[in-house]
Design an enzyme around this catalytic site. Structure first.
Site, PDB file in Angstrom:
ATOM      1  N   ARG A   1       0.557  -1.289  -0.272  1.00  0.00           N
ATOM      2  CA  ARG A   1       0.429   0.093   0.040  1.00  0.00           C
ATOM      3  C   ARG A   1       0.885   0.965   0.069  1.00  0.00           C
ATOM      4  O   ARG A   1       0.505   1.872  -0.547  1.00  0.00           O
ATOM      5  CB  ARG A   1      -0.800   0.026   0.656  1.00  0.00           C
ATOM      6  CG  ARG A   1      -2.514  -1.533   1.147  1.00  0.00           C
ATOM      7  CD  ARG A   1      -3.139  -0.862   2.565  1.00  0.00           C
ATOM      8  NE  ARG A   1      -3.908   0.422   1.989  1.00  0.00           N
ATOM      9  CZ  ARG A   1      -4.225   0.958   2.859  1.00  0.00           C
ATOM     10  NH1 ARG A   1      -4.747   0.553   4.113  1.00  0.00           N
ATOM     11  NH2 ARG A   1      -5.159   2.063   3.256  1.00  0.00           N
TER      12      ARG A   1
ATOM     13  N   GLN B   1      -9.276  12.136   7.285  1.00  0.00           N
ATOM     14  CA  GLN B   1      -9.957  10.395   7.497  1.00  0.00           C
ATOM     15  C   GLN B   1      -8.607   9.916   6.923  1.00  0.00           C
ATOM     16  O   GLN B   1      -8.578   8.993   7.000  1.00  0.00           O
ATOM     17  CB  GLN B   1     -10.697  10.081   7.357  1.00  0.00           C
ATOM     18  CG  GLN B   1     -12.168  10.992   8.047  1.00  0.00           C
ATOM     19  CD  GLN B   1     -13.589  10.497   7.744  1.00  0.00           C
ATOM     20  OE1 GLN B   1     -13.941  11.245   6.867  1.00  0.00           O
ATOM     21  NE2 GLN B   1     -14.085   9.440   7.829  1.00  0.00           N
TER      22      GLN B   1
ATOM     23  N   HIS C   1      -6.543   9.640  11.551  1.00  0.00           N
ATOM     24  CA  HIS C   1      -6.537   7.837  11.260  1.00  0.00           C
ATOM     25  C   HIS C   1      -5.605   7.154  11.600  1.00  0.00           C
ATOM     26  O   HIS C   1      -4.973   6.423  10.214  1.00  0.00           O
ATOM     27  CB  HIS C   1      -7.132   6.891  10.138  1.00  0.00           C
ATOM     28  CG  HIS C   1      -9.055   7.206   9.848  1.00  0.00           C
ATOM     29  ND1 HIS C   1     -10.083   7.097   9.261  1.00  0.00           N
ATOM     30  CD2 HIS C   1      -9.657   7.745  11.671  1.00  0.00           C
ATOM     31  CE1 HIS C   1     -11.296   7.291  10.068  1.00  0.00           C
ATOM     32  NE2 HIS C   1     -11.222   7.741  11.247  1.00  0.00           N
TER      33      HIS C   1
ATOM     34  N   GLY D   1     -15.386  14.891   0.483  1.00  0.00           N
ATOM     35  CA  GLY D   1     -14.855  13.853  -0.394  1.00  0.00           C
ATOM     36  C   GLY D   1     -15.047  12.738   1.182  1.00  0.00           C
ATOM     37  O   GLY D   1     -14.703  11.508   0.444  1.00  0.00           O
TER      38      GLY D   1
END
Length: 250
Positions: free
Chosen positions: A71, A103, A121, A196
């Site tokens: 990732r 986020q 996060h 978003g």
């Protein structure tokens, strides 16, 4: 869309404090793969609880670490889009006026130049100790995570503590100081932009309601309907990379 932007821009122009909450949609036009998108190919059979929980990491640290490394490689390959850049440019022109709460864990707001981003996060490209290094617990200057011995995952060469990605996993609380700062920004702002995000992840989703109850105008920027539309004083239906450069051009 032009008429809607013209209607709400005066709210932003007159606001001394603006808060912005962004979600995955703010990074979509940069090509950032979502958590779900990353669960493809070799990882398609893994459950989120196996890849994004402390229990899953302890059960198979190498497999989970390597998944996060994949990732990270994908995120490093993308760049901030026009929306990220418009926000950072606005902040440069109006220092201290707009607080970014996100986020997202991709770091694209920071890469665009936004200061003081409140990453609810965590940050995908950062590391942390899984348990806290035993040496660091005895001495504040001992064993920073950057000194970890390379591996899959890295670990402290002295005490064996594992390194983990510095993101919030399922079942974990948000960083206390970051959440408190986000709540304070939402309560103090005169306009809150919700950009978003589907508005389905709490406690981040509750910030829009907190802002509105404190008297702020709430503007939702999203091409699709969201769970926060009922909190909004205005809905700007469009992708953030198209809307934000026009909305923040003053």
């Amino acid at each position: 869309m032009a008429g809607a932007i013209d209607r709400v821009r005066p709210w932003l122009k007159s606001a001394r404090r603006i808060a912005m909450l962004t979600g995955a949609g703010a990074s979509a036009e940069s090509g950032v793969p979502t958590f779900r998108d990353a669960q493809t190919g070799l990882w398609a059979h893994d459950r989120p609880e196996d890849l994004a929980t402390e229990k899953g990491y302890r059960a198979n640290p190498q497999r989970v670490w390597d998944w996060y490394q994949m990732r990270r490689e994908r995120v490093r390959a993308v760049r901030p889009n026009a929306g990220h850049i418009a926000v950072a440019d606005f902040q440069a022109r109006h220092p201290g006026r707009l607080t970014v709460i996100t986020q997202n864990v991709d770091g694209l707001h920071e890469a665009a130049g936004s200061p003081g981003v409140l990453a609810l996060h965590g940050k995908l490209l950062a590391d942390a100790w899984l348990d806290g290094c035993a040496l660091a617990r005895r001495s504040a200057d001992a064993c920073p995570v950057s000194w970890a011995e390379p591996g899959h995952p890295p670990r402290c060469a002295q005490c064996g503590s594992l390194v983990r990605p510095a993101v919030v996993w399922f079942g974990e609380g948000l960083p206390v100081d970051t959440l408190a700062a986000a709540q304070a920004a939402a309560h103090a702002c005169e306009v809150m932009l919700v950009v978003g995000t589907s508005g389905q992840v709490w406690p981040a989703a509750g910030l829009a309601g907190s802002a509105r109850r404190a008297g702020a105008k709430v503007i939702v920027v999203n091409p699709e309907a969201t769970a926060l539309d009922d909190e909004a004083d205005a809905l700007l239906r469009g992708p953030s990379a198209s809307v934000l450069p026009r909305l923040l051009d003053f």
